[in-house]
Write a protein that holds these residues in place. Structure first.
Motif, PDB file in Angstrom:
ATOM      1  N   ALA A   1       0.846  -1.196   0.000  1.00  0.00           N
ATOM      2  CA  ALA A   1       0.000   0.000   0.000  1.00  0.00           C
ATOM      3  C   ALA A   1       0.880   1.243   0.000  1.00  0.00           C
ATOM      4  O   ALA A   1       1.927   1.268   0.643  1.00  0.00           O
ATOM      5  N   SER A   2       0.451   2.254  -0.735  1.00  0.00           N
ATOM      6  CA  SER A   2       1.246   3.495  -0.804  1.00  0.00           C
ATOM      7  C   SER A   2       0.933   4.374   0.395  1.00  0.00           C
ATOM      8  O   SER A   2       0.009   5.178   0.356  1.00  0.00           O
ATOM      9  N   ASN A   3       1.721   4.180   1.439  1.00  0.00           N
ATOM     10  CA  ASN A   3       1.514   4.984   2.643  1.00  0.00           C
ATOM     11  C   ASN A   3       2.768   5.770   2.965  1.00  0.00           C
ATOM     12  O   ASN A   3       3.884   5.297   2.746  1.00  0.00           O
ATOM     13  N   SER A   4       2.546   6.964   3.503  1.00  0.00           N
ATOM     14  CA  SER A   4       3.695   7.824   3.781  1.00  0.00           C
ATOM     15  C   SER A   4       4.587   7.225   4.873  1.00  0.00           C
ATOM     16  O   SER A   4       5.794   7.432   4.879  1.00  0.00           O
ATOM     17  N   GLN A   5       3.994   6.462   5.799  1.00  0.00           N
ATOM     18  CA  GLN A   5       4.795   5.874   6.879  1.00  0.00           C
ATOM     19  C   GLN A   5       5.898   4.958   6.318  1.00  0.00           C
ATOM     20  O   GLN A   5       7.072   5.093   6.691  1.00  0.00           O
TER      21      GLN A   5
ATOM     22  N   HIS B   1       6.586  11.787   7.645  1.00  0.00           N
ATOM     23  CA  HIS B   1       5.694  11.107   8.598  1.00  0.00           C
ATOM     24  C   HIS B   1       6.204  11.290  10.025  1.00  0.00           C
ATOM     25  O   HIS B   1       7.336  10.920  10.325  1.00  0.00           O
ATOM     26  N   SER B   2       5.344  11.816  10.882  1.00  0.00           N
ATOM     27  CA  SER B   2       5.777  12.158  12.244  1.00  0.00           C
ATOM     28  C   SER B   2       6.143  10.909  13.055  1.00  0.00           C
ATOM     29  O   SER B   2       7.123  10.913  13.812  1.00  0.00           O
ATOM     30  N   PHE B   3       5.352   9.850  12.904  1.00  0.00           N
ATOM     31  CA  PHE B   3       5.611   8.640  13.674  1.00  0.00           C
ATOM     32  C   PHE B   3       6.937   8.011  13.236  1.00  0.00           C
ATOM     33  O   PHE B   3       7.744   7.581  14.074  1.00  0.00           O
ATOM     34  N   ALA B   4       7.175   8.020  11.924  1.00  0.00           N
ATOM     35  CA  ALA B   4       8.439   7.482  11.403  1.00  0.00           C
ATOM     36  C   ALA B   4       9.608   8.347  11.869  1.00  0.00           C
ATOM     37  O   ALA B   4      10.719   7.849  12.099  1.00  0.00           O
TER      38      ALA B   4
ATOM     39  N   VAL C   1      -4.955  13.515  14.262  1.00  0.00           N
ATOM     40  CA  VAL C   1      -4.771  13.990  15.641  1.00  0.00           C
ATOM     41  C   VAL C   1      -5.510  13.072  16.607  1.00  0.00           C
ATOM     42  O   VAL C   1      -4.975  12.692  17.656  1.00  0.00           O
ATOM     43  N   ASN C   2      -6.718  12.690  16.216  1.00  0.00           N
ATOM     44  CA  ASN C   2      -7.489  11.777  17.081  1.00  0.00           C
ATOM     45  C   ASN C   2      -6.735  10.480  17.302  1.00  0.00           C
ATOM     46  O   ASN C   2      -6.625   9.982  18.429  1.00  0.00           O
ATOM     47  N   TYR C   3      -6.197   9.958  16.215  1.00  0.00           N
ATOM     48  CA  TYR C   3      -5.481   8.686  16.274  1.00  0.00           C
ATOM     49  C   TYR C   3      -4.216   8.813  17.128  1.00  0.00           C
ATOM     50  O   TYR C   3      -3.873   7.926  17.905  1.00  0.00           O
ATOM     51  N   LEU C   4      -3.568   9.983  16.978  1.00  0.00           N
ATOM     52  CA  LEU C   4      -2.312  10.234  17.690  1.00  0.00           C
ATOM     53  C   LEU C   4      -2.503  10.214  19.208  1.00  0.00           C
ATOM     54  O   LEU C   4      -1.670   9.718  19.956  1.00  0.00           O
ATOM     55  N   PHE C   5      -3.637  10.753  19.640  1.00  0.00           N
ATOM     56  CA  PHE C   5      -3.836  10.893  21.093  1.00  0.00           C
ATOM     57  C   PHE C   5      -4.896   9.948  21.658  1.00  0.00           C
ATOM     58  O   PHE C   5      -5.261  10.058  22.823  1.00  0.00           O
ATOM     59  N   GLU C   6      -5.387   9.055  20.834  1.00  0.00           N
ATOM     60  CA  GLU C   6      -6.456   8.166  21.294  1.00  0.00           C
ATOM     61  C   GLU C   6      -5.942   7.214  22.381  1.00  0.00           C
ATOM     62  O   GLU C   6      -4.871   6.626  22.240  1.00  0.00           O
ATOM     63  N   GLN C   7      -6.707   7.108  23.445  1.00  0.00           N
ATOM     64  CA  GLN C   7      -6.334   6.219  24.551  1.00  0.00           C
ATOM     65  C   GLN C   7      -7.316   5.053  24.615  1.00  0.00           C
ATOM     66  O   GLN C   7      -8.521   5.251  24.502  1.00  0.00           O
ATOM     67  N   GLY C   8      -6.761   3.850  24.801  1.00  0.00           N
ATOM     68  CA  GLY C   8      -7.627   2.682  24.908  1.00  0.00           C
ATOM     69  C   GLY C   8      -7.788   2.262  26.359  1.00  0.00           C
ATOM     70  O   GLY C   8      -7.164   2.846  27.257  1.00  0.00           O
TER      71      GLY C   8
ATOM     72  N   THR D   1       1.371   2.657  28.137  1.00  0.00           N
ATOM     73  CA  THR D   1       0.915   4.002  27.726  1.00  0.00           C
ATOM     74  C   THR D   1      -0.588   4.062  27.453  1.00  0.00           C
ATOM     75  O   THR D   1      -1.172   5.139  27.456  1.00  0.00           O
ATOM     76  N   HIS D   2      -1.210   2.954  27.177  1.00  0.00           N
ATOM     77  CA  HIS D   2      -2.627   2.894  26.770  1.00  0.00           C
ATOM     78  C   HIS D   2      -2.888   3.667  25.486  1.00  0.00           C
ATOM     79  O   HIS D   2      -4.015   4.067  25.213  1.00  0.00           O
ATOM     80  N   SER D   3      -1.826   3.907  24.737  1.00  0.00           N
ATOM     81  CA  SER D   3      -1.976   4.641  23.484  1.00  0.00           C
ATOM     82  C   SER D   3      -2.372   3.673  22.371  1.00  0.00           C
ATOM     83  O   SER D   3      -1.716   2.661  22.154  1.00  0.00           O
ATOM     84  N   VAL D   4      -3.432   4.014  21.666  1.00  0.00           N
ATOM     85  CA  VAL D   4      -3.883   3.171  20.551  1.00  0.00           C
ATOM     86  C   VAL D   4      -2.823   3.139  19.459  1.00  0.00           C
ATOM     87  O   VAL D   4      -2.561   2.104  18.844  1.00  0.00           O
ATOM     88  N   LEU D   5      -2.209   4.308  19.256  1.00  0.00           N
ATOM     89  CA  LEU D   5      -1.183   4.412  18.220  1.00  0.00           C
ATOM     90  C   LEU D   5      -0.021   3.462  18.499  1.00  0.00           C
ATOM     91  O   LEU D   5       0.380   2.666  17.630  1.00  0.00           O
ATOM     92  N   ILE D   6       0.503   3.517  19.728  1.00  0.00           N
ATOM     93  CA  ILE D   6       1.653   2.666  20.070  1.00  0.00           C
ATOM     94  C   ILE D   6       1.260   1.195  20.006  1.00  0.00           C
ATOM     95  O   ILE D   6       1.987   0.353  19.488  1.00  0.00           O
ATOM     96  N   ASP D   7       0.071   0.923  20.504  1.00  0.00           N
ATOM     97  CA  ASP D   7      -0.365  -0.473  20.505  1.00  0.00           C
ATOM     98  C   ASP D   7      -0.482  -1.034  19.086  1.00  0.00           C
ATOM     99  O   ASP D   7      -0.054  -2.155  18.823  1.00  0.00           O
ATOM    100  N   SER D   8      -1.042  -0.207  18.194  1.00  0.00           N
ATOM    101  CA  SER D   8      -1.278  -0.746  16.847  1.00  0.00           C
ATOM    102  C   SER D   8      -0.059  -0.670  15.940  1.00  0.00           C
ATOM    103  O   SER D   8       0.086  -1.473  15.026  1.00  0.00           O
ATOM    104  N   ARG D   9       0.812   0.317  16.162  1.00  0.00           N
ATOM    105  CA  ARG D   9       1.927   0.482  15.231  1.00  0.00           C
ATOM    106  C   ARG D   9       3.280  -0.033  15.753  1.00  0.00           C
ATOM    107  O   ARG D   9       4.240  -0.111  14.991  1.00  0.00           O
ATOM    108  N   SER D  10       3.366  -0.350  17.061  1.00  0.00           N
ATOM    109  CA  SER D  10       4.665  -0.770  17.572  1.00  0.00           C
ATOM    110  C   SER D  10       5.109  -2.098  16.951  1.00  0.00           C
ATOM    111  O   SER D  10       6.306  -2.390  16.863  1.00  0.00           O
ATOM    112  N   GLY D  11       4.117  -2.868  16.475  1.00  0.00           N
ATOM    113  CA  GLY D  11       4.440  -4.121  15.780  1.00  0.00           C
ATOM    114  C   GLY D  11       5.210  -3.842  14.495  1.00  0.00           C
ATOM    115  O   GLY D  11       6.168  -4.558  14.153  1.00  0.00           O
TER     116      GLY D  11
END
Lengths: 662, 533
Positions: A267-271, A311-314, A376-383, A442-452
């Protein structure tokens, strides 16, 4: 010509690869000073510089509303002239005189370009023959590498060659943003790093093919380059081909067994695009630590800057890698020599890179834009509750490799290898920690989903590092030493046996729907047609033709009046082009129910079901009244209607000459 | 054998030698030494080969020595006397001829416009074309002018050089040499455009690119023929060819019922063929009439090309300057309506085309006054004594400023007439040509540009006549860059019609700078006259 036909793919791949070759291989050779001694380093350095130039230039030109081939081409030509024309006046004169003399000699028949070409060709042939005669172990390595990379390419590109529909839901956003950049619009949907979209838009301008092809090819191409990046990092750092091959195989082929999103590889993603700069940058940082040369520091900084602009996360990932390598270097040198000075320099350049990366955001605010809401929502979303991930074979293999390296570290004498091991320990360890504990702490959705994804990027170097140490230990055993030559073919063949099938990610619409869009663009002049379809059609048609949502047709146009007449009006809508294509889904396209986005899409699918039924009625009424509607395409899932209206002679005249002739 | 006897053996050679002697003396009454004579001989087109063929001398220097000896033996003292004054009647006839010559040059354009208004088509345009085809024809036309611009200047410069001396054979050979290169560059450019298009997908091949190349090629051929007709003073022939071409289009389209594009392509092909054959015929007949039709080897091509390179460059720059604003205007992607990289916009083209008519009268006037200036200059070289140089400069400076005013006033009047003419014609024909605000706006700004440009054209001719081409090409280069940059930025930031400010600003720069250059030359007229001789 169908999308997956060989001729169609050859044509579009040819254009795509040519533009990449021209922009990132040919032009940098003329624009930038070639300062690296090793060809491979120079190529990577050129690529980095050119990408940064393209992004910075793109931002400036889009802001100035000048982003187009003429402006980009002129800038490139000026930069080339600047580097080609000698600086001082005497050399300039000599340069001009030499050219003039050559031309005048040619006119007088004193020299012949044909003879020159022939001589040049003969010399080249001679040197090539000389090289061919020395077929050696290096050539065998090249063949092995080419074969492995070919498999990596096939796994990734197969989908793009066969399926016209873009991969995954984000593709439509990427496509639209690429087209907004082409239309000189920055931050259309809010502030978000646009580096990748500028890169795509620039390639599109030079490839001169439909943006859809760029989108479909770019994803596999990026992940292929990440794989090549692993090869570059390991082979140049530890200078051990089997180790580099292990890294390539781990990421390029065995990636399916790692916690990364395997589908994202196509997939063509900036990350993913941003990730490709991280590891080669680390090599240049290592070079800077080892020899202290400013050119390497600059190349490293350019790589990290690109990551920040894309990409900020990258970028956070790149900072993590930089910190790990810096710590590894401090650990190795124990803070002696100019270690502190170099680390401080890195911190300062990191600060500068961060500022540069933030500039687009500032520009966005000055333009009155706000952040891209969903990001922004995704960046700060807490699970609420996060379970620790289940570890698999590849995770254990990487962890074992880390342990081997920790154990071996004390006895490593080679400085390059020692720094590599230390970097792997620090970086791999941190990534595993983030992957295993990040979500739950951290309960961060971002870290949980992207740390893999991050841990999957660390795996190849962890495993390659472990492999290197094992290899070095085994080499000491006399009876094994000679047998180690079989390691490469053994590893390669066993891994190729495990080779996964080509990646086939989920789609958002029928392939035939996208193929019909391509057929229309090839058959009709741009801006002379409108497609009436669902949301996906907007990103596809934007820039080439016009798009109308199906609901707008049903709500606003009267089927009892000819050629798209609005409710309550008597004449056809003058703002709609002469060729109209209406897409009706016989079977509504749906993603698999197991797909995570299915629940989100479900209400949309229900609405589409209803709209398509209404459209059937609309069509029945229209065809009962008028005969200018034909079927353009039909299969089991889709039917495309074509409505055509001829322009009058006066309308044609007004189109060419304006109102003056009336 | 005695060498002297060998050099002058026959009656013919004696006659030729005497003629050459008088030519040298015409250029310089008292040459300093044999080397100056050698330089004068070379400037007259004599080279070693020609000298050997004509006089049997070893090289130019030997002939120069002979001429030097002859001058020394036959010391002539010519009093500083004015040239024979032509009668006022002769002068008026000569000036009128120049004026008409300038006007006749615009006749084909007038006929094309007339044909468009009455028949709705001309040799390469049609009122009801699709925008695609209009784009193709426009691109083909622009490419042809840009490609051919340099060659027309080169042909005119070198062709006139030989024709004035009566060497039609040499003129024919050099002209055809440039025509050949013109065709080669046309073919190479076509191949380049084809490959470029293949790589960058600018236009669809079957529906657009093929037409671009066909129109480019035929128009290229026609312009090359026209240039030769111009140097052979056969301007009316080209007007006749245009009428014939329109006739062909009429027959093929309206009588035989073919498509307009087919009709135009066939007509263009026929006209370019007839044009080339006519050129060949004219040269042959002039050669037969000329006494000096002997075949002499041309100077080395490097020398020829080196000497005409600035004029070639001027031609290329000038035509690029005239057309680049269209490229800027038609390449704007405004309101999302841009199917291809260049898209014809008739409103802009109409404004420019109407404005171009304002140049017809100033061209004739410019031709007259520059001819008059040059005529007086030749006379003055023999009237003024060496110490009177400042007086001569002053006289010509004031004369120049009178000319400047005449051109400005004439062009302004012409522009006003053109504006009202277009308006009046529209009312008479019941079709308001300037109803479209874009056409109206472009027309007015272009009129102003052309008023200013006409002054530059006059200055350019003066500087060329005094062999100062670099002064012209230098400023033209900068004006072109300014034209492009202004046009590019304004079209992208304001509106595509603002491309017309490119030529306006370029013309202002051209006028100011070239006026300063002419002033500089006229202030040191004696020096520049000497350098030009």
């Amino acid at each position: 010509m169908s999308y997956s036909s060989l001729s169609n793919q050859l044509f579009h791949m040819g254009h795509f690869l040519f533009s990449i070759f021209l922009l990132f291989n040919v032009l940098p050779r003329f624009i930038f000073i070639q300062h690296q001694k090793v060809k491979m380093d120079q190529w990577v350095s050129n690529f980095f510089r050119m990408v940064l130039l393209v992004i910075v230039m793109g931002y400036c030109l889009v802001l100035l509303k000048l982003f187009e081939v003429l402006a980009i081409g002129t800038i490139f030509i000026l930069l080339i002239l600047k580097s080609l024309i000698p600086k001082n006046k005497e050399s300039q004169e000599e340069f001009t005189n030499r050219g003039m003399t050559w031309f005048l000699d040619y006119l007088d028949g004193l020299i012949s370009p044909f003879t020159h070409l022939l001589t040049w060709y003969r010399e080249k042939r001679k040197s090539w023959r000389g090289k061919r005669a020395k077929f050696s172990f290096v050539h065998t390595q090249i063949l092995i590498l080419c074969f492995t990379l070919a498999v990596v390419l096939y796994i990734r590109f197969y989908n793009a060659w066969i399926n016209a529909a873009p991969s995954m839901s984000d593709a439509y956003v990427t496509l639209a943003w690429m087209k907004y950049i082409s239309g000189r619009e920055l931050f259309h949907d809010g502030i978000y790093p646009q580096g990748f979209h500028i890169y795509l838009a620039t390639i599109k301008k030079f490839a001169a093919i439909d943006a859809l092809y760029i989108l479909n090819y770019m994803g596999p191409f990026n992940s292929f380059l990440i794989t090549v990046g692993f090869y570059f990092l390991t082979v140049r750092w530890v200078k051990h081909f089997p180790t580099a091959l292990v890294a390539v195989l781990t990421y390029g082929i065995l990636g399916i067994y790692t916690p990364m999103g395997w589908e994202r590889q196509v997939a063509s993603n900036s990350q993913e695009f941003a990730f490709l700069f991280v590891f080669p940058s680390m090599f240049f940082l290592k070079k800077y630590f080892m020899n202290g040369k400013q050119k390497d520091l600059l190349t490293f900084s350019i790589g990290i800057t690109i990551t920040g602009l894309v990409h900020s996360f990258a970028y956070a990932f790149a900072v993590m890698a930089t910190a790990s390598l810096s710590i590894a270097y401090i650990t190795m040198t124990k803070g002696r020599g100019d270690c502190v000075k170099k680390v401080i320099t890195i911190i300062l350049s990191g600060a500068l890179v961060t500022i540069i990366s933030l500039i687009p955001m500032g520009i966005g605010f000055l333009l009155g834009k706000s952040y891209h809401a969903s990001t922004v929502n995704y960046l700060f979303e807490q699970g609420q509750v996060f379970n620790r991930p289940t570890l698999h074979f590849m995770d254990y293999l990487a962890l074992s490799s880390l342990l081997i390296q920790i154990g071996r570290n004390r006895w490593i004498r080679n400085k390059d290898q020692k720094l590599f091991t230390l970097f792997t320990i620090w970086f791999g360890g941190s990534l595993f920690f983030l992957y295993y504990f990040g979500g739950s702490i951290t309960h961060s959705v971002l870290i949980d989903s992207r740390s893999g994804d991050l841990w999957a990027l660390g795996l190849p170097i962890c495993i390659a590092g472990g492999f290197l140490q094992c290899y070095l230990i085994l080499r000491r055993i006399k009876w094994l030493k000679r047998k180690l030559r079989y390691v490469v073919p053994l590893v390669l063949s066993s891994i190729l046996l495990l080779s996964p099938p080509p990646i086939n990610p989920y789609k958002m619409e029928w392939n035939s729907s996208v193929e019909q869009y391509l057929r229309i663009t090839e058959s009709y002049r741009p801006k002379t047609w409108t497609i009436i379809s669902q949301e996906e059609g907007y990103a596809l048609t934007f820039d080439g033709g016009f798009h109308m949502y199906l609901s707008d047709l049903l709500n606003n146009y009267d089927p009892t009046k000819i050629s798209m007449t609005r409710n309550g009006k008597h004449e056809p809508d003058p703002y709609i082009p002469k060729d109209i294509f209406i897409f009706r889904e016989k079977k509504i396209f749906m993603v698999s129910k197991t797909n995570s986005i299915y629940e989100m899409m479900k209400p949309k699918y229900e609405r589409r079901e209803l709209e398509n039924k209404k459209l059937e009625d609309w069509m029945r009424i229209y065809t009962n009244h008028f005969s200018n509607m034909s079927i353009y395409y039909e299969d089991d899932n889709l039917i495309v209607y074509h409505l055509h209206r001829d322009l009058t002679k006066d309308e044609k005249s007004v189109q060419i000459w304006g109102e003056s002739k009336n | 054998m005695n060498r002297r006897e060998y050099i002058l053996p026959s009656h013919y050679r004696q006659k030729e030698f005497n003629h050459l002697l008088s030519e040298i003396l015409k250029r310089h009454m008292q040459p300093e030494d044999p080397y100056e004579i050698a330089a004068l001989l070379e400037s007259l087109g004599w080279n070693d080969h020609r000298v050997q063929n004509t006089f049997g001398a070893q090289d130019v220097f030997e002939l120069a020595n002979e001429i030097w000896s002859a001058i020394q033996r036959k010391v002539v003292f010519v009093p500083f006397a004015g040239n024979q004054n032509n009668s006022k009647k002769d002068l008026i006839i000569e000036l009128l001829r120049s004026f008409l010559r300038g006007l006749i040059f615009a006749l084909p354009m007038a006929i094309s416009v007339f044909s468009m208004i009455t028949l709705k088509f001309s040799l390469w345009s049609y009122e009801y074309l699709s925008v695609e085809l209009a784009t193709c024809i426009a691109i083909g036309t622009i490419m042809s002018f840009v490609n051919v611009g340099g060659y027309t200047q080169a042909i005119a410069r070198r062709g006139f050089f030989y024709i004035y001396q009566g060497y039609y054979n040499m003129a024919k050979r050099i002209t055809f040499y440039f025509i050949r290169i013109g065709y080669i560059s046309c073919i190479l450019l076509s191949v380049f455009v084809y490959i470029f298009n293949l790589v960058f997908n600018l236009f669809p091949f079957q529906t657009m690119l093929i037409y671009i190349i066909v129109y480019f090629f035929f128009l290229n051929a026609i312009w090359l023929s026209v240039t030769v007709m111009y140097i052979l003073r056969r301007e009316l022939t080209f007007t006749g060819l245009i009428i014939l071409g329109i006739g062909f289009v009429y027959v093929i389209k309206d009588v035989l019922g073919f498509d307009i594009i087919v009709a135009q392509i066939i007509s263009l092909l026929l006209i370019s063929l007839i044009g080339s054959l006519l050129v060949l015929y004219y040269f042959k007949s002039e050669e037969k009439r000329s006494e000096k039709s002997i075949s002499i080897k041309l100077p080395r091509m490097s020398i020829t090309l080196y000497s005409i390179a600035p004029y070639f460059y001027y031609g290329f720059l000038y035509f690029t300057f005239l057309f680049v604003d269209r490229v800027m205007a038609w390449s704007v992607n405004d309101q999302g309506y841009m199917p291809y990289v260049i898209w014809f916009r008739g409103q802009y083209e109409l404004g420019l085309d109407f404005a171009l008519m304002a140049l017809i009268i100033p061209m004739g006037v410019s031709e007259v006054i520059v001819s008059k200036l040059m005529y007086d200059l030749i006379k003055s070289q023999k009237i003024f004594l060496g110490h009177e140089a400042p007086k001569m400069s002053k006289m010509y400076l004031s004369m120049y400023f009178r000319m400047f005013l005449i051109v400005i006033v004439t062009t302004c009047i012409s522009a006003i007439l053109c504006y009202w003419g277009v308006h009046w014609l529209g009312i008479k024909m019941g079709r308001e040509f300037l109803a479209d605000p874009i056409t109206h706006f472009v027309f007015i700004v272009a009129l102003i540009s052309y008023v200013i440009l006409s002054v530059f054209l006059m200055n350019a001719v003066i500087l060329f006549s005094l062999s100062q081409p670099f002064m012209v090409t230098n400023v033209l280069t900068w004006a072109l860059i300014l034209n492009v940059v202004t046009g590019f930025l304004l079209t992208r930031w304001v509106h595509y019609s603002f491309a017309v400010f490119g030529p306006l600003i370029g013309s202002i720069i051209l006028m100011i700078y070239s006026t300063f250059q002419v002033r500089k030359v006229l202030k040191n007229l004696d020096y520049y006259l000497y350098a030009a001789s």
